[in-house]
Motif scaffolding. Structure first.
Motif, PDB file in Angstrom:
ATOM      1  N   ILE A  78       0.831  -1.210   0.000  1.00  0.00           N
ATOM      2  CA  ILE A  78       0.000   0.000   0.000  1.00  0.00           C
ATOM      3  C   ILE A  78       0.862   1.256   0.000  1.00  0.00           C
ATOM      4  O   ILE A  78       0.558   2.244  -0.673  1.00  0.00           O
ATOM      5  CB  ILE A  78      -0.958  -0.028   1.207  1.00  0.00           C
ATOM      6  CG1 ILE A  78      -1.987  -1.133   1.036  1.00  0.00           C
ATOM      7  CG2 ILE A  78      -1.663   1.308   1.377  1.00  0.00           C
ATOM      8  CD1 ILE A  78      -2.824  -1.405   2.258  1.00  0.00           C
ATOM      9  N   GLU A  79       1.988   1.219   0.725  1.00  0.00           N
ATOM     10  CA  GLU A  79       2.885   2.372   0.725  1.00  0.00           C
ATOM     11  C   GLU A  79       3.520   2.567  -0.646  1.00  0.00           C
ATOM     12  O   GLU A  79       3.654   3.702  -1.130  1.00  0.00           O
ATOM     13  CB  GLU A  79       3.969   2.163   1.788  1.00  0.00           C
ATOM     14  CG  GLU A  79       4.948   3.307   1.914  1.00  0.00           C
ATOM     15  CD  GLU A  79       4.296   4.587   2.400  1.00  0.00           C
ATOM     16  OE1 GLU A  79       4.877   5.664   2.173  1.00  0.00           O
ATOM     17  OE2 GLU A  79       3.207   4.501   3.011  1.00  0.00           O
ATOM     18  N   ARG A  80       3.887   1.478  -1.285  1.00  0.00           N
ATOM     19  CA  ARG A  80       4.444   1.582  -2.633  1.00  0.00           C
ATOM     20  C   ARG A  80       3.394   2.077  -3.620  1.00  0.00           C
ATOM     21  O   ARG A  80       3.688   2.875  -4.525  1.00  0.00           O
ATOM     22  CB  ARG A  80       4.968   0.212  -3.059  1.00  0.00           C
ATOM     23  CG  ARG A  80       5.602   0.180  -4.443  1.00  0.00           C
ATOM     24  CD  ARG A  80       6.800   1.084  -4.518  1.00  0.00           C
ATOM     25  NE  ARG A  80       7.383   1.052  -5.853  1.00  0.00           N
ATOM     26  CZ  ARG A  80       8.355   1.860  -6.269  1.00  0.00           C
ATOM     27  NH1 ARG A  80       8.859   2.762  -5.424  1.00  0.00           N
ATOM     28  NH2 ARG A  80       8.843   1.746  -7.486  1.00  0.00           N
ATOM     29  N   LEU A  81       2.167   1.630  -3.432  1.00  0.00           N
ATOM     30  CA  LEU A  81       1.083   2.073  -4.302  1.00  0.00           C
ATOM     31  C   LEU A  81       0.794   3.552  -4.102  1.00  0.00           C
ATOM     32  O   LEU A  81       0.443   4.264  -5.044  1.00  0.00           O
ATOM     33  CB  LEU A  81      -0.176   1.245  -4.019  1.00  0.00           C
ATOM     34  CG  LEU A  81      -1.355   1.412  -4.965  1.00  0.00           C
ATOM     35  CD1 LEU A  81      -0.983   0.944  -6.370  1.00  0.00           C
ATOM     36  CD2 LEU A  81      -2.556   0.616  -4.460  1.00  0.00           C
ATOM     37  N   GLU A  82       0.948   4.025  -2.869  1.00  0.00           N
ATOM     38  CA  GLU A  82       0.720   5.431  -2.584  1.00  0.00           C
ATOM     39  C   GLU A  82       1.783   6.309  -3.238  1.00  0.00           C
ATOM     40  O   GLU A  82       1.499   7.422  -3.684  1.00  0.00           O
ATOM     41  CB  GLU A  82       0.712   5.648  -1.070  1.00  0.00           C
ATOM     42  CG  GLU A  82       0.464   7.082  -0.638  1.00  0.00           C
ATOM     43  CD  GLU A  82      -0.886   7.615  -1.070  1.00  0.00           C
ATOM     44  OE1 GLU A  82      -1.024   8.833  -1.231  1.00  0.00           O
ATOM     45  OE2 GLU A  82      -1.809   6.805  -1.269  1.00  0.00           O
ATOM     46  N   GLU A  83       3.006   5.809  -3.292  1.00  0.00           N
ATOM     47  CA  GLU A  83       4.073   6.590  -3.914  1.00  0.00           C
ATOM     48  C   GLU A  83       3.881   6.716  -5.418  1.00  0.00           C
ATOM     49  O   GLU A  83       4.199   7.744  -6.006  1.00  0.00           O
ATOM     50  CB  GLU A  83       5.428   5.944  -3.622  1.00  0.00           C
ATOM     51  CG  GLU A  83       5.837   6.038  -2.162  1.00  0.00           C
ATOM     52  CD  GLU A  83       7.177   5.370  -1.914  1.00  0.00           C
ATOM     53  OE1 GLU A  83       7.746   4.828  -2.901  1.00  0.00           O
ATOM     54  OE2 GLU A  83       7.652   5.403  -0.772  1.00  0.00           O
TER      55      GLU A  83
END
Length: 289
Positions: free
Chosen positions: A184-189
């Motif tokens: 999810i953090e990678r997707l947010e970036e």
């Protein structure tokens, strides 16, 4: 003159105390809901069975039934006479039911609480990635330590036990939560929308498709994916133990129904006997010359 009695009219009782150890093969696949079937065989090897034979009687257990880990019960006596052997053999079978109440408090409850803490990290704000990862990793390490402690207290077996499946599921679920956080953090970036506080706060259906992608993915994970994994595994895990409990309950119900029918038949027989006796007493006596 001395009185001589036949041997059949004399009963000799001999009380003997034997102290010995025996081995019971344990199957701990269903730990901590396992039930062990053990048996002990007795034989008089020094006396021929023509002179001394075993009589099938009930066994009286004078010790403490509730042990530290098991409850002793369900004693059954069987004669195991072998025609090829000159002595009699009797076999006593009994069961050891594990006391799982303390194990549930020391094993299942802590692991369930750790999984709940790991699942709760999915509801922390997306901006607090460090908090989410720290809590998830800590619960994973604590649960791994608990699983090693429980595994060392159990006997080493060549097969996988249910408790191993339980801990593997809990560890895998926490590991999956950590992977979700990173994804999810990678997707947010890589997402086009960088305004995290505005995600999901609009009640207008026209602006709802513009919600950030990471928030939608997180909602799917914490409201659909993880609950399905938790419910599905618990249904499969507890299914076999519930079947064993239901079979035991049904067998007890059948025995109770059988005893009730036998009691009803005995009551009807007693009523018929009382009616016959009262009728015979009420008749006038007949004399024949």
């Amino acid at each position: 003159m001395d009185t001589v009695y036949k041997g059949s009219s004399v009963r000799i009782r001999l009380d003997m105390l034997f102290l010995d150890k025996f081995i019971c093969n344990l199957n701990v696949f269903h730990y901590p809901f396992d039930k062990q079937n053990c048996s002990v065989s007795f034989a008089f090897t020094s006396v021929h069975k023509k002179f001394v034979t075993f009589k099938k009687e009930n066994v009286e257990f004078t010790g403490e039934a509730a042990l530290n880990n098991y409850i002793v019960g369900d004693f059954e006596v069987k004669r195991m006479d072998d025609p090829t052997k000159p002595f009699g053999i009797i076999k006593v079978e009994f069961t050891l039911k594990r006391r799982f109440d303390r194990i549930v408090l020391e094993l299942f409850l802590p692991s369930f609480m750790l999984v709940a803490i790991g699942y709760a990290t999915l509801f922390i704000k997306l901006s607090l990635l460090q908090v989410r990862l720290t809590v998830s990793l800590t619960t994973l390490l604590v649960l791994y330590t608990l699983s090693n402690q429980i595994s060392k207290s159990l006997p080493s077996t060549s097969y996988i036990k249910l408790i191993d499946c339980w801990f593997f599921y809990c560890l895998f679920l926490l590991f999956l939560v950590i992977i979700f956080h990173v994804f999810i953090e990678r997707l947010e970036e890589t997402s086009a929308s960088k305004v995290i506080p505005l995600c999901g706060k609009s009640n207008d259906p026209k602006t709802r498709p513009n919600m950030c992608k990471s928030e939608r993915v997180l909602n799917i994970v914490r409201l659909i994916v993880v609950p399905i994994l938790i419910i599905g595994f618990n249904v499969v895990f507890w299914c076999e133990d519930l079947e064993l409990c239901l079979e035991k309950f049904m067998s007890r119900g059948k025995s109770l129904r059988y005893n009730a029918l036998e009691g009803l038949r005995l009551f009807e027989f007693c009523q018929r006997q009382n009616a016959y006796l009262s009728e015979s007493y009420s008749r006038p006596p007949t004399h024949t010359l």
